[in-house]
Motif scaffolding. Structure first.
Motif, PDB file in Angstrom:
ATOM      1  N   MET A  41      23.566  -1.303  21.690  1.00 23.65           N
ATOM      2  CA  MET A  41      23.978  -2.459  20.899  1.00 23.65           C
ATOM      3  C   MET A  41      24.261  -3.661  21.789  1.00 23.65           C
ATOM      4  N   LEU A  42      24.908  -3.447  22.932  1.00 22.30           N
ATOM      5  CA  LEU A  42      25.155  -4.554  23.857  1.00 22.30           C
ATOM      6  C   LEU A  42      23.842  -5.171  24.324  1.00 22.30           C
ATOM      7  N   GLY A  43      22.828  -4.355  24.542  1.00 27.72           N
ATOM      8  CA  GLY A  43      21.506  -4.861  24.886  1.00 27.72           C
ATOM      9  C   GLY A  43      20.895  -5.678  23.761  1.00 27.72           C
ATOM     10  N   TYR A  44      21.016  -5.173  22.544  1.00 26.95           N
ATOM     11  CA  TYR A  44      20.511  -5.912  21.380  1.00 26.95           C
ATOM     12  C   TYR A  44      21.177  -7.285  21.283  1.00 26.95           C
ATOM     13  N   LEU A  45      22.499  -7.319  21.489  1.00 28.33           N
ATOM     14  CA  LEU A  45      23.228  -8.575  21.388  1.00 28.33           C
ATOM     15  C   LEU A  45      22.793  -9.552  22.479  1.00 28.33           C
ATOM     16  N   ALA A  46      22.569  -9.046  23.670  1.00 29.27           N
ATOM     17  CA  ALA A  46      22.125  -9.910  24.765  1.00 29.27           C
ATOM     18  C   ALA A  46      20.733 -10.474  24.483  1.00 29.27           C
ATOM     19  N   ILE A  47      19.843  -9.652  23.988  1.00 28.54           N
ATOM     20  CA  ILE A  47      18.466 -10.078  23.717  1.00 28.54           C
ATOM     21  C   ILE A  47      18.409 -11.111  22.596  1.00 28.54           C
ATOM     22  N   THR A  48      19.194 -10.909  21.546  1.00 29.23           N
ATOM     23  CA  THR A  48      19.152 -11.788  20.374  1.00 29.23           C
ATOM     24  C   THR A  48      20.077 -12.992  20.498  1.00 29.23           C
ATOM     25  N   ASP A  49      20.965 -12.981  21.486  1.00 26.00           N
ATOM     26  CA  ASP A  49      21.956 -14.037  21.685  1.00 26.00           C
ATOM     27  C   ASP A  49      22.926 -14.118  20.500  1.00 26.00           C
ATOM     28  N   LEU A  50      23.141 -12.990  19.847  1.00 23.45           N
ATOM     29  CA  LEU A  50      24.133 -12.924  18.775  1.00 23.45           C
ATOM     30  C   LEU A  50      25.446 -12.394  19.334  1.00 23.45           C
ATOM     31  N   LYS A  51      26.519 -12.584  18.537  1.00 21.91           N
ATOM     32  CA  LYS A  51      27.841 -12.216  19.037  1.00 21.91           C
ATOM     33  C   LYS A  51      28.407 -10.962  18.395  1.00 21.91           C
ATOM     34  N   LEU A  52      27.927 -10.573  17.280  1.00 23.60           N
ATOM     35  CA  LEU A  52      28.531  -9.446  16.567  1.00 23.60           C
ATOM     36  C   LEU A  52      27.482  -8.418  16.186  1.00 23.60           C
ATOM     37  N   GLY A  53      27.767  -7.160  16.461  1.00 25.78           N
ATOM     38  CA  GLY A  53      26.921  -6.055  16.058  1.00 25.78           C
ATOM     39  C   GLY A  53      27.771  -4.976  15.420  1.00 25.78           C
ATOM     40  N   ILE A  54      27.225  -4.282  14.481  1.00 31.74           N
ATOM     41  CA  ILE A  54      27.948  -3.208  13.806  1.00 31.74           C
ATOM     42  C   ILE A  54      27.089  -1.952  13.820  1.00 31.74           C
ATOM     43  N   LEU A  55      27.659  -0.870  14.271  1.00 30.75           N
ATOM     44  CA  LEU A  55      27.015   0.440  14.211  1.00 30.75           C
ATOM     45  C   LEU A  55      27.464   1.113  12.927  1.00 30.75           C
ATOM     46  N   LEU A  56      26.527   1.620  12.196  1.00 33.20           N
ATOM     47  CA  LEU A  56      26.838   2.338  10.954  1.00 33.20           C
ATOM     48  C   LEU A  56      26.306   3.752  11.080  1.00 33.20           C
ATOM     49  N   ASN A  57      27.180   4.719  10.845  1.00 31.05           N
ATOM     50  CA  ASN A  57      26.793   6.125  10.955  1.00 31.05           C
ATOM     51  C   ASN A  57      26.812   6.768   9.570  1.00 31.05           C
ATOM     52  N   PHE A  58      25.683   7.274   9.162  1.00 35.74           N
ATOM     53  CA  PHE A  58      25.559   7.868   7.838  1.00 35.74           C
ATOM     54  C   PHE A  58      25.527   9.392   7.876  1.00 35.74           C
ATOM     55  N   LYS A  59      25.883   9.982   8.995  1.00 31.50           N
ATOM     56  CA  LYS A  59      25.831  11.436   9.127  1.00 31.50           C
ATOM     57  C   LYS A  59      26.808  12.133   8.187  1.00 31.50           C
TER      58      LYS A  59
END
Length: 73
Positions: A41-59
């Motif tokens: 997720m930290l990589g995704y945020l760096a690539i997109t230049d966004l500040k907030l990411g949310i992990l959702l677990n549906f297990k």
């Protein structure tokens, strides 16, 4: 999103979901979140230049949803 490493193009990132160009949602089905999920997720945020990411677990939860469409007046 194009992904570069050391100035070289290495591929593209296609996030699961981006909400209002502000938040990345990453959908998971796992026993628990791992350090790898957080790093990803930290990589995704760096690539997109966004500040907030949310992990959702549906297990361990069921997802129910309803689509509501407002008709034009």
């Amino acid at each position: 999103f194009p992904v570069y490493y050391d100035g070289h193009f290495i591929g593209r990132l296609i996030p699961d979901l981006i909400v209002n160009d502000l938040i990345i949602l990453d959908l998971k089905v796992a026993d628990a979140f791992s350090p790898a999920h957080i790093s990803q997720m930290l990589g995704y945020l760096a690539i997109t230049d966004l500040k907030l990411g949310i992990l959702l677990n549906f297990k361990h939860a069921s997802l129910t949803w309803k689509r509501i469409v407002r008709e034009k007046s």
